[in-house]
Structure formats: C-alpha cells, structure tokens
Design an enzyme around this catalytic site. Structure first.
Site, PDB file in Angstrom:
ATOM      1  N   ASP A 105     -51.747  22.794  43.058  1.00 52.54           N
ATOM      2  CA  ASP A 105     -52.242  23.868  43.915  1.00 52.54           C
ATOM      3  C   ASP A 105     -53.368  24.630  43.227  1.00 52.54           C
ATOM      4  O   ASP A 105     -54.035  25.451  43.851  1.00 52.54           O
ATOM      5  CB  ASP A 105     -51.108  24.853  44.246  1.00 52.54           C
ATOM      6  CG  ASP A 105     -50.341  24.409  45.483  1.00 52.54           C
ATOM      7  OD1 ASP A 105     -50.709  23.386  46.088  1.00 52.54           O
ATOM      8  OD2 ASP A 105     -49.367  25.086  45.850  1.00 52.54           O
TER       9      ASP A 105
ATOM     10  N   ARG B 101     -38.637  29.473  48.485  1.00 49.95           N
ATOM     11  CA  ARG B 101     -39.956  30.009  48.884  1.00 49.95           C
ATOM     12  C   ARG B 101     -39.855  30.967  50.078  1.00 49.95           C
ATOM     13  O   ARG B 101     -39.122  30.691  51.030  1.00 49.95           O
ATOM     14  CB  ARG B 101     -40.857  28.828  49.244  1.00 49.95           C
ATOM     15  CG  ARG B 101     -42.283  29.217  49.502  1.00 49.95           C
ATOM     16  CD  ARG B 101     -43.110  28.034  49.954  1.00 49.95           C
ATOM     17  NE  ARG B 101     -44.511  28.410  50.023  1.00 49.95           N
ATOM     18  CZ  ARG B 101     -45.437  27.749  50.694  1.00 49.95           C
ATOM     19  NH1 ARG B 101     -45.133  26.643  51.344  1.00 49.95           N
ATOM     20  NH2 ARG B 101     -46.678  28.160  50.713  1.00 49.95           N
TER      21      ARG B 101
ATOM     22  N   ASP C 141     -45.122  17.722  52.258  1.00 50.07           N
ATOM     23  CA  ASP C 141     -44.899  18.716  51.205  1.00 50.07           C
ATOM     24  C   ASP C 141     -43.404  18.883  50.923  1.00 50.07           C
ATOM     25  O   ASP C 141     -42.555  18.472  51.731  1.00 50.07           O
ATOM     26  CB  ASP C 141     -45.509  20.050  51.668  1.00 50.07           C
ATOM     27  CG  ASP C 141     -46.062  20.868  50.521  1.00 50.07           C
ATOM     28  OD1 ASP C 141     -45.605  20.686  49.388  1.00 50.07           O
ATOM     29  OD2 ASP C 141     -46.950  21.709  50.771  1.00 50.07           O
TER      30      ASP C 141
ATOM     31  N   ASP D  64     -50.624  23.756  56.538  1.00 47.20           N
ATOM     32  CA  ASP D  64     -49.534  24.597  57.047  1.00 47.20           C
ATOM     33  C   ASP D  64     -50.046  25.617  58.076  1.00 47.20           C
ATOM     34  O   ASP D  64     -51.210  26.007  58.051  1.00 47.20           O
ATOM     35  CB  ASP D  64     -48.952  25.353  55.833  1.00 47.20           C
ATOM     36  CG  ASP D  64     -47.559  25.868  56.081  1.00 47.20           C
ATOM     37  OD1 ASP D  64     -47.099  25.810  57.224  1.00 47.20           O
ATOM     38  OD2 ASP D  64     -46.934  26.327  55.103  1.00 47.20           O
TER      39      ASP D  64
HETATM   40  C1  GLA Z   1     -47.675  24.095  49.144  1.00 49.96           C
HETATM   41  C2  GLA Z   1     -48.780  23.112  48.890  1.00 49.96           C
HETATM   42  C3  GLA Z   1     -50.111  23.699  49.279  1.00 49.96           C
HETATM   43  C4  GLA Z   1     -50.077  24.097  50.720  1.00 49.96           C
HETATM   44  C5  GLA Z   1     -48.935  25.029  50.968  1.00 49.96           C
HETATM   45  C6  GLA Z   1     -48.756  25.311  52.430  1.00 49.96           C
HETATM   46  O1  GLA Z   1     -47.758  25.183  48.280  1.00 49.96           O
HETATM   47  O2  GLA Z   1     -48.781  22.697  47.559  1.00 49.96           O
HETATM   48  O3  GLA Z   1     -51.141  22.783  49.047  1.00 49.96           O
HETATM   49  O4  GLA Z   1     -49.970  22.954  51.520  1.00 49.96           O
HETATM   50  O5  GLA Z   1     -47.707  24.531  50.492  1.00 49.96           O
HETATM   51  O6  GLA Z   1     -47.738  26.195  52.675  1.00 49.96           O
END
Ligand code: GLA
Length: 737
Positions: free
Chosen positions: A544, A436, A474, A355
C-alpha cells in the site's frame, strides 16, 4: 551393491515410465543444473545424501565414497531420533508417539513437465505410512518436495502434531540466511545473517495473509556473506497460503550442519487424521545456483512463469490505472469516468475501480466500516450501475477491472452478517475481536456454504458483467477469532488448515470457470505474495506504500523470489500519501517500470509537461514489457548494502539481444562519488547500443546511441551522473551485431 543401485536408477531413467520398484536404493533426481540424491534401501529409513550441482549417475558412488553424502534421515520423525528437530511427530490411535518408518518402494513417472518420484515408507509396527514425494522440472532448476501421510490404524484417529513438508540438511560453516520481513506499508525488507548456534524460526500466524511480517521463502548462501552474482546458494519456497514455520536448527556438533525444516505451522493446528484419509502437505520448492542470489531468483522466476506457479505466467501484463489513491471511497460516475478518460489518454490498457463501489439496502461503503460482503452496486454513487462504466472504458480502448474482498464481512454493519451471523469465525460465547474499521471479521471458509458464497462473489459479477477482465482480490484482516461454528467441537484445531483448503477449493473453481480473468492478490498490500497463492493469481499488490523510494527496498526484496510480471508497481502522486515524500516523476516512473506498471493517481493532476512525459514512459514500457516482465533479472547494486546510496538492477532477454538497466540515487551527499555500474548477464562478445529512457533533462542525452561491448559493460561498467537525491537513469540496451 553400488552396481545394482546404478542399474535400478538407470532403469528408471531409461524407462521414463510409471513403475513401482520394490528395491531401489540410490534415487537420483535431477534438473538441468541440479541434483538431489536419496538412498531408499528397502526396510531402512529413507536417507538424503546430496543436494546441489547436478551430478551424473556415475558420480553417485563418488558422492558416497568422498564422504560428501549427508546420509541423514530424509524426513526425520520424532522417536527414531529424539535429539534433532522432527519433521513429523504423531500420536497413534493407541496413544503411543513412537514412529519408525522404513522404505517399502519407489515409484517414478515422467510428467509433461518433468518427473515425479514417490517413496513409500511404512512404520515397522503400526499401519502408518508416509509417501515422500519429489517433483523435478525440465524447464527450471527446481525440485519440489512434499509428504503424504496416511494410516489404517483400527483403534481410531492418529493425531498429527508436527507435519512438515520436507527437510533439507545444509552443510557449511559459513552459511548465511537471507529472508524477508516487514509489516503493512513496509513489506519484504531484506534481512541477512550468518547461521550460528541455536535455532532460527521464520513463521507466520496471521491465519489469512501469510506474507504479513515474514514471507515463506529463504535463501541460504553457502560461501559466506551472500553475493548477488556469485557463490553457491540454495533457495527454498514453501508453496502454502496459510500459517507456516521454517526452522533452521544448527547441529549439536557446531556450525557445520544446519537442519532446514519447512511446513505448516502446527500451533493450534493439531490434525486428527482418520483411517484411510491422506494428509497432503504443501510443497517446498528447492533450487540451487552457483550464480549467487540473483541466480536463485532467476530459477524461481523461470519456474513461476513457465511451470504454472504464477497464473498465466507468460501472458503480457496490461498497464492499468487503479482508482484507490485517486478517489479512495469517493467513487461516483463522474469521478470514475474522468479517471477512465485519464487512463486512456496516458495509453493505459485497463482501468480498475477499487473499494467503495458497493452497498446494500441498509449499509453503504462510505468507509471501511460497513457493507463488506454486500456485493451489489451502490446506486447512489453509480445510479446506472457498472455497465455504462464498462462500456465507457471499452469505448476508450480500456478493459475494466474491479475490487473485491470476498473472504470478509463487516460485523453488525453488513447484510451478509445480519443474514448469516454463523458464517464468521468467532470464539464461541464471546464477542468477536474486530479488525479493520473496528468492524471487520473473517468468514469461516471451512464451511462449504461460505465457500459457495465466496465463489459467487466472483461468479455473480462475471455473469452479470462478462466483460470484467480483472479483479483485485483483497484480504484485510487476520484470524483473530479462533472458532468455527461449522467445524465440530473436536475439530476446532483444524480451523487454520480448513480455511486454506476452503480458499483453495474456491480459487480452483474460479480458475476452472474463468481461466483468463486476471486476479490480483492483495492483502493490505503485499501480504499474499507467495507460491501458495500465485498459481491462481496473476500478480500481487506489492505494498500500500507507493512511495518510490521505499518501493526500491520492497521491490528488491520481492524480486528475490517473485518475477517482475507478478509485481504490481504503480506511479502515484506527490507528496506521497503514505510517507509525504516528494520525488521526481521520472524517479517514480523508473521505479514503477521495474514491475507491472500502473498508475495510482488522478491523471488530471499531471501538468501538461508531466502528462507528455508519462505518455512517453507508458509507450516505452509497452514496447519493452516482454523484456521487463519475462526477462532474466540481475540485481547489481543493493540498496541494503554499502553506503545505501545507490541501487541498480537489470533485466536481460534470454537470447541476450536486449537488456534494460536501472540505476537510482537514493541519498546524496556532496563528495560521495558513485563508482561505475558494472552490468551482468550480457553477452561479452556482443556490442550493445544504449538508448536512454524517461529522459527529462537535455544533459542526459550524452550517452544516447553509444555502442559499448558486453565485455566492457560487465568488466568496467557504465559511469553515470547521478548528482542529486532521487536522480535515476534507465537504459535500453540493444545488441547490434
Ligand atoms: C487495502 C488495499 C488497498 C485498497 C484498500 C481498499 O488496504 O491494500 O490497496 O484496495 O484496501 O479499501
């Protein structure tokens, strides 16, 4: 009667061709080690008689005579049996909810992968039909079941109120269920409990990420407390990416019979079926093993890899470096170039820019609250665009990958939203609830224009940069605004279902055009691990949370159903960004090398000594990746059981010539002894040479080169020194005969 039944079944097998049998009776569907037996008497309701270890045709009569046959409705519908949980409940066009289905015919055909059986039943009064479908495989012990529902009622539409994919009766008074439950950063924890009176429901209503909280797969151990290497276990996986519901209802007459029903969750999802339209439910894949939970896992893994349930399932997965935990949103040319250089030095094969790389004229992606949907390069961060980065990666011998989140937008902070406010899911007349970053909303994928847009996110990038080899796709929000500006007012209850139809259309188009683009399913971590998604995706981002200790539990859970090739597992820095825990680099590599190895940190943070260790680990991983990614998994010591102080597992090559063993110490108490690790899956008659991997201590060399028989390793095991918290050992085993 029986003779005739055998004859028709044999005929269907012998002919192995397409053929509609007007009168079929006993229908035996088999894989190499499993069988399902149905009774399809014309004019009667379809019955399921048996599911379990393979039986031969001459045992069909014995199943019935021994009283073993379930003899239950194969697809219980409301009204023919008002007392049990229904798989199907409908309201006819005239308002009646009665349903009484009777078998019309059975069709069998061989396919390139196995066999497909379709059993047509029609209501005795209404022009309403269900085809119960079964697909068996020659490569794997899996039988998929699904249903196709249609009607020709003249008075209008039929309302589908419950429309499960399939039903399965489970016999036994000691049945335990194993299932996965968790949350963001703590996915796929294993829960196990005995089935008792009442109904157990495993469900998900996220709308988008259907592995968030629970995962649509279960194992049912028939012989009491679940064991990894022994006992009869049934596994079931619902192959759907949307909301689902798995029900296990224990029968009225006590604990002996359990009704398992799996399908789309009907909450806020009643479906209006037009005359002539067919509603096709997702498949539920069933498997059965007498080799415990690990046996069921191996069956699912094999099916995933070999039968197209994991995209490009047998292709080797690259070692990659992902930028997220290294730089988060602070992407720029210098930082990315440095990460690429570091990835190359480590021996990586792919670099993924996460990102933060995109922006529009008005909005920039400096955090998670803006620019989502505006998929053009942020020229302030990357003035020369992506091409120089792709070229630099290529010059360093690396492929290039990129992060996208194409199903979403930022509300009032993306040009996508400014241009298309009617493209987001929203309650009519209300301010949207926001996800989010306090701004994220979900696009309305029921709308074909939105589907085109989502497709174009991938297609535009691939057209402009054809060398992109990998995308991390994602999805970081749920459907919390239940309203589609696209669907008619009287079709709003189709939103959840149409969303996933739309998503499927898009990923099918992408796959048709870009079959070799590697796609990672990420959904705030592991919430899109599942067999509704994996046929189109090459892997999933497990969590994550990259803390190696917590990963042991999550990866253990995920391994119940998904193969190592699909499980992205990255080494990150310490203290860990999610838990603050500090664990040795060896432990972090040992855990990450259980799955598709990656790095999620700045390689420049490694000391020279750590770098040398990491390079050797990556080299070893690449040498052994076929064994790890394609091998047969044997889980040995569960972190969830006993004192919870150790965990171990191994992969064995199908020819049993090679194996890799992992053992971990999770917590250490003085005076706790660790019993020898008994291995599994080896050839007892072969001798194996041990080679220890990821050695960071001279003392670990004591077993180097030792030769031990498969018999001893499995019956007595290996006594290992694991004398500290987060000690770990990994051995490569090679048969020497
Ligand atoms: C999500 C994904 C992470 C990362 C973030 C980027 O949380 O699970 O691995 O790519 O988005 O914003």
């Amino acid at each position: 009667m029986i003779k005739k039944a055998l004859f028709t079944t044999m005929l269907a097998f012998a002919m192995g061709s397409v053929g509609s049998l007007a009168f079929a009776e006993d229908v035996l569907i088999s894989t190499h080690n499993t069988s399902m037996l149905l009774r399809a008497n014309e004019g009667e309701s379809l019955k399921i008689a048996y599911y379990g270890a393979r039986i031969d045709r001459d045992e069909i009569a014995q199943v019935w005579q021994s009283g073993l046959a379930f003899n239950r409705a194969a697809y219980p519908s409301f009204n023919t049996n008002l007392l049990d949980e229904p798989a199907l409940e409908v309201e006819h066009a005239d308002g009646s909810i009665s349903l009484d289905l009777a078998v019309v015919n059975v069709t069998r055909k061989t396919t390139d992968k196995g066999e497909e059986v379709r059993i047509l039943s029609r209501d005795k009064v209404y022009p309403f039909e269900v085809v119960n479908c079964y697909r068996s495989y020659t490569n794997s012990d899996i039988i998929e079941m699904w249903s196709e529902i249609s009607h020709k009622e003249k008075k209008g539409e039929v309302k589908l109120m419950q429309f499960a994919s399939a039903y399965m009766p489970i016999h036994g008074d000691q049945v335990w269920v194993s299932h996965l439950h968790g949350c963001w950063a703590n996915e796929a924890n294993l829960f196990e409990e005995p089935l008792t009176a009442g109904m157990m429901v495993i469900k998900n209503r996220d709308g988008v990420r259907n592995g968030m909280s629970d995962i649509p797969e279960v194992m049912l151990s028939l012989d009491g407390r679940p064991a990894e290497l022994s006992g009869r276990v049934i596994g079931a996986a619902l192959c759907y990416s949307g909301n689902y519901k798995l029900r296990i209802d224990t029968d009225r007459d006590g604990k002996f019979l359990h009704h398992f029903i799996a399908g789309i969750d009907e909450t806020a999802s009643q479906y209006f079926l037009k005359a002539g339209e067919t509603f096709v439910t997702p498949e539920v894949a069933f498997t059965y093993s007498t080799e415990g939970k690990s046996g069921v896992s191996r069956n699912f893994h094999r099916w995933a890899r070999l039968d197209g349930k994991l995209h490009n399932g047998t292709a080797p997965r690259d070692v990659l470096l992902n930028s997220w935990e290294g730089v988060y949103f602070d992407v720029d040319t210098e930082r990315i170039t440095k990460l690429i250089d570091g990835a190359a030095e480590l021996g990586g094969e792919l670099f993924v820019m996460d990102d933060g790389w995109f922006a529009s004229k008005k909005y920039r992606r400096l955090s998670d609250n803006a620019a989502l949907g505006d998929w053009t390069v942020d020229r302030e961060k990357l003035p020369d665009g992506l091409q120089p980065l792709i070229d630099h990666a290529k010059a360093k011998g690396l492929k290039f990958g990129i992060w996208i989140e194409p199903e979403m937008a930022n509300w009032k902070s993306s040009e996508l939203y400014d241009k298309h406010p009617d493209w987001i899911l929203q309650y009519p007349g209300r301010e949207p609830l926001l996800g989010r970053g306090g701004t994220q909303v979900v696009l309305d994928l029921s709308n074909p224009e939105v589907q085109d847009f989502v497709f174009s996110v991938v297609d535009n990038l691939m057209t402009e940069y054809p060398e992109i080899a990998y995308m991390k796709w994602d999805a970081n929000a749920s459907i919390i605004n239940y309203g589609s500006p696209y669907l008619p007012k009287d079709r709003q209850s189709h939103i959840y279902i149409e969303y996933h139809k739309g998503l499927r259309n898009v990923v099918e188009r992408i796959r048709a055009k870009y079959p070799n683009l590697v796609l990672q399913a990420c959904a705030s971590g592991g919430a899109r691990a599942g067999y509704g998604t994996l046929p189109y995706f090459d892997e999933f981002w497990t969590s994550d949370d990259t803390d190696a200790l917590q990963r042991i539990y999550m990866q253990w859970g995920m391994s119940m159903f998904y193969p190592a090739a699909a499980m992205a597992s990255h080494v990150s820095t310490v203290p860990n960004h999610q838990t603050g825990r500090v664990v040795p680099l060896k432990f972090r590599f040992d855990v990450a090398m259980q799955g598709r190895l990656g790095i999620e940190m700045r390689p420049s943070d490694f000391t020279a000594e750590e770098l040398a260790f990491a390079k050797q680990a990556v080299t070893d991983y690449k040498r052994l990746r076929t064994l790890i990614q394609q091998g047969d998994l044997y889980r040995l010591r569960s972190p969830y059981e006993g004192k919870g102080d150790v965990a171990s597992l191994m992969y064995v090559s199908p020819d049993k010539q090679k194996a890799i063993f992992y053992g971990y110490k999770l917590k250490h108490f003085a005076g706790h002894t660790v019993p020898p690790f008994r291995m599994a899956g080896l050839d007892p008659d072969k001798n194996y040479r041990l080679h220890e991997l990821n050695v960071n201590d001279e003392g670990m060399k004591s077993m180097e080169g030792t030769v031990i028989s498969g018999h001893l390793l499995m019956s007595q095991g290996l006594k290992l020194i694991l004398d500290k918290e987060y000690s770990s050992r990994v051995f490569e085993l090679t048969a020497i005969d």
